[in-house]
Design an enzyme around this catalytic site. Sequence first.
Site, short mmCIF file in Angstrom:
data_model
loop_
_atom_site.label_atom_id
_atom_site.label_comp_id
_atom_site.label_asym_id
_atom_site.label_seq_id
_atom_site.Cartn_x
_atom_site.Cartn_y
_atom_site.Cartn_z
N VAL A 61 -1.23 -22.88 -8.92
CA VAL A 61 -1.42 -21.79 -7.94
C VAL A 61 -2.66 -20.95 -8.24
CG1 VAL A 61 1.04 -21.64 -7.34
CG2 VAL A 61 0.10 -20.11 -9.11
N TYR A 151 0.99 -7.97 -17.01
CA TYR A 151 2.11 -8.40 -16.16
C TYR A 151 2.46 -7.31 -15.14
CZ TYR A 151 6.70 -10.28 -14.89
OH TYR A 151 7.79 -10.77 -14.20
N ILE A 184 16.50 -11.69 -15.60
CA ILE A 184 17.21 -12.85 -15.07
C ILE A 184 17.16 -13.95 -16.13
CG2 ILE A 184 17.29 -14.55 -13.18
CD1 ILE A 184 17.69 -11.64 -12.21
#
Length: 245
Positions: A61, A151, A184
């Site tokens: 990407v 980030y 997660i």
Amino acid sequence: MKGKVAVVTGAAKGIGKAIAKKFAIAGAHTVILDFDEKSGKQTAAKLSADFSESVFIKTDVSDPESLKRASEQVLEKFQRVDILVINAGISYLHSIDEISIEEWQRVLHINLDGSFYALKAFCDHFADNAGKVIFITSGSAITGTGGGMHYASSKAGQHGLMRAASKEFGPRGINVNAIAPRVIQTDILDTLYPDEASREELLKKIPLRRIGQPEDIANLALFLAGPESSYIHGQIILADGGRTY
Ligand SMILES: NC(=O)c1ccc[n+]([C@@H]2O[C@H](COP(=O)([O-])OP(=O)(O)OC[C@H]3O[C@@H](n4cnc5c(N)ncnc54)[C@H](O)[C@@H]3O)[C@@H](O)[C@H]2O)c1
């Protein structure tokens, strides 16, 4: 979702894989874009065998040409795109002295530039007055925690990109939203919180007292990709067990 085509970046594993699986169960054809060829092929093969046709296209990407080629392949194969999930991302829990210029650029390049490149490669291929774009961002954009300055900055950049895209694509009938997870259970989390003690500390900060599962994010993605959410637009939805607010 029968007959729809859903493209998910970074879907070889983790949250992206869970989203692709959820969409496949609902009947969509899924396109797995990832640079992890082995896991990507396995994921697509499993989804095709168990649910609905899925294809893997090896894609980086952070390379706009790679995404352009992927979009051409998707059109050739399915002649349509209905849903784009911009999910691929990387993270390092580093402080400023540990972040080299190269690492800063790599995180911004994959997480933020890669989001724009994915949007640009696919946004003209939605049908008239249709289309769903879902960004997987992070609560780090709001709190500044959980992955280092690069980030958090990349994820905050994604929020700006999502909002701007919602203004531009809304009149074309394309819904654009972001899901912002916090913790997660995926490989990223294993890297950030490797030991039992750090996990225990983490759980104390989550009112629901459990670490989120990829399916928690996939359930919300399914809702945002479906017709019931058609008036939700330009929103950042935290899915974090109540940790942030
Ligand atoms: N896991 C969490 O706790 C958490 C929390 C908040 C946000 N997120 C976000 O969710 C998204 C998915 O994360 P995850 O936890 O599933 O991570 P993961 O590492 O399990 O999966 C990420 C996937 O992205 C792919 N990828 C990375 N760089 C790529 C590139 N340049 N081109 C193509 N594919 C690439 C990887 O190969 C991998 O399959 C990321 O954007 C991440 O920032 C995760």
